[in-house]
Enzyme design. Structure first.
Site, mmCIF file in Angstrom:
data_model
loop_
_atom_site.group_PDB
_atom_site.id
_atom_site.type_symbol
_atom_site.label_atom_id
_atom_site.label_comp_id
_atom_site.label_asym_id
_atom_site.label_seq_id
_atom_site.Cartn_x
_atom_site.Cartn_y
_atom_site.Cartn_z
ATOM 1 C CG ASN A 13 34.912 -21.893 -75.739
ATOM 2 O OD1 ASN A 13 35.849 -22.243 -76.452
ATOM 3 N ND2 ASN A 13 33.676 -21.825 -76.197
ATOM 4 C CG HIS B 298 27.379 -15.940 -74.504
ATOM 5 N ND1 HIS B 298 28.600 -15.413 -74.865
ATOM 6 C CD2 HIS B 298 27.626 -17.211 -74.085
ATOM 7 C CE1 HIS B 298 29.544 -16.327 -74.674
ATOM 8 N NE2 HIS B 298 28.980 -17.420 -74.207
#
Length: 537
Positions: free
Chosen positions: A410, A449
């Site tokens: 990412n 996360h």
């Protein structure tokens, strides 16, 4: 006639260019001095030969121009990636002529992020027929899921029952989530820019201090709105997973964009304070930044010349297809296994078997999330906004180390972490504290996360934090970039399969355990203790 027909001069590709030019010039002079024969043939073939020669010269010039432009684009990309991969630490940057690199956005301050016009990697690979076949295989898999669903309905029920219970449940109360998004967006649109405008106003020291204090109050209110409002709505109304996903992703995105905007704009304003050069960024550039697919603020970005609306529609359709694909996978491969697992006693054997069953749907979910969001969704918005830099990811599937995987999976988030956590950490701790700065990146990433998983699922079960920080952190240092070769790529994919299987298995078990074994009395330890360890119904 034999003398009039000249044979083409054969050239050796290894011969120096100057020698070939001299030999060709001598050949032309020899042909000019040669006596002409066969007048009728020369009269008929001469004009055609001249026209053909001129045409070939034009083709040669066009080919050279295209080759030069492609080589320049390749060199621009290589240089920009080299700047990002090897940032200077305490050394001055080399002087680059202003016209040497086209379409490259100069980085502000000392940040290494460079924006250039480039396609996404999958768009380039899709031009290759062999890679496009792999894409067709995934589509065929979706077709098989649909056919199996229709066949089971016709055989078991005798009629077609296209049930989308999981999809309808996941996106339940979506209008409420979109209504909550509106004040979050308005707060992000107005508060950071207004605070920056107050700090940039050239006023007397006392008045400026009052404006600066008011700007800090605006930012505190903005942070409170983003931090409290989505959590309150999700908890009070028990938002399902997909609707919660919309809120938490927008919450994190707005916070990261606000920080990037202030981090990039404030230092320049503070350096220019007291002079005549104080100027806040334009509001239009900030508004564009809130929607463009990057987390690094610049006043301008490379832009594409037009919008391909068919490309936009194709990407949105593929994103929707990925959502349906994920629902089929969860409904066919996960729900039948984990829905009744909490009714059996907890055992190591059952846990290991469930992890092995979850590896295949887990890796499918990873690939679908990557393709739906990092490729389709971001490319659709980039195309609508004519955003030129489409490098949202790199070839993470070829990684032979976890350090390379983290950098390439990412790129959008990695750029933010690298610029504002890693580089700023080095600036605060000193240039030698690379491991401490890298540990800070892992800590921030793992906490965020885990917060996202907790927000979406509605319970705290730190599987993601343990896998990311306790296992992924050491693996980043052990499986480093010096390890190359196919065996390391196989090892990385094996770890990805097992990691995804562990996540899907444990989170699914906990999801159903909290529904089969609700708490008789709500306590703090009851909320943070895994229910799947003790639930037997």
């Amino acid at each position: 006639m034999a003398e009039a027909t000249s044979c083409p001069v054969k050239t050796d590709p290894m011969e120096p260019r100057a020698a070939r030019s001299r030999r060709r010039a001598g050949s032309r002079r020899e042909q000019e001095d040669r006596p002409s024969g066969g007048g009728n043939a020369e009269a008929l073939g001469g004009p055609d030969l001249v026209q053909w020669t001129q045409h070939m010269e034009a083709v040669k010039a066009q080919l050279l121009e295209q080759a030069q432009s492609q080589l320049q684009e390749l060199l621009d990309r290589a240089m920009s990636e080299a700047v990002q991969s090897y940032p200077p630490q305490g050394r001055p940057l080399p002087t680059i002529p202003p016209d040497s690199l086209n379409n490259i956005q100069k980085p502000s301050l000392k940040k290494g992020k460079v924006f250039i016009n480039r396609k996404s990697l999958l768009d380039e690979l899709m031009e290759v027929q062999h890679f496009r076949t792999i894409y067709h295989m995934f589509i065929a898999g979706l077709c098989v899921f649909i056919i199996s669903t229709v066949a089971i309905d016709l055989i078991d029920e005798g009629r077609l029952m296209l049930e989308f219970d999981l999809l309808i449940f996941s996106f339940g109360q979506l209008p409420l989530a979109l209504m909550t998004w509106t004040p979050m967006f308005l707060s992000t649109l107005l508060a950071p820019y207004q605070a920056l405008w107050l700090w940039a106003r050239p006023q007397a020291s006392g008045v400026w201090a009052l404006g600066a204090g008011l700007g800090c109050v605006l930012l505190a209110a903005h942070t409170a709105v983003l931090g409290i409002l989505p959590v309150h709505v999700a908890v009070k109304y028990q938002l399902p997973p997909a609707s919660s996903c919309v809120l938490v992703f927008e919450q994190v995105r707005f916070l990261m964009k606000s920080y990037s905007f202030l981090r990039e704009a404030v230092p320049g304003i503070l350096r220019a304070k007291g002079g005549d050069g104080v100027r806040a960024p334009s509001f239009s550039s900030y508004l564009y930044f809130l929607f463009c697919p990057t987390l690094i603020y610049r006043e301008t970005y490379p832009r594409t010349p037009n919008i391909r609306w068919n490309y936009v529609a194709k990407n949105f359709a593929q994103a929707l297809g990925c959502v349906l694909y994920a629902c089929f996978i969860m409904g066919r491969l996960c729900v039948p296994i984990f829905a009744n697992m909490s009714r059996e006693p907890f055992s190591t054997r059952a846990l290991v078997l469930s992890v092995m069953h979850a590896t295949l749907p887990g890796i499918f979910m990873l690939l679908l999330i990557f393709f739906a969001f990092l490729h389709c969704w971001l490319n659709a918005f980039a195309e609508m906004l004519r955003f030129g830099d489409r490098m949202f990811y790199r070839d993470w599937w070829n990684s032979t180390s976890f350090s390379n995987y983290y950098r390439t999976w990412n790129v959008v988030v990695h750029d933010w972490l690298y610029s504002y956590v890693y580089q700023d950490g080095l600036w605060l701790l000193g240039g030698q504290a690379r491991r401490a700065a890298m540990l800070g990146v892992f800590l921030v990433s793992s906490v965020v996360h885990e917060y996202i998983f907790c927000f979406v699922l509605g319970f705290f079960y730190p599987v993601m934090m343990i896998l990311f920080l306790v296992i992924g952190g050491p693996m980043n240092f052990m499986m480093h970039d010096r390890h190359t070769g196919p065996a390391w790529n196989v090892l990385m994919w094996t770890m990805l399969f097992l990691g995804q299987g562990i996540q899907v298995s444990l989170y699914c078990q906990e999801w159903y355990a909290r529904r089969h074994c609700p708490l008789a009395q709500t306590t703090f330890w009851g909320l943070v203790t895994p229910r799947s360890w003790t639930c037997h119904t």
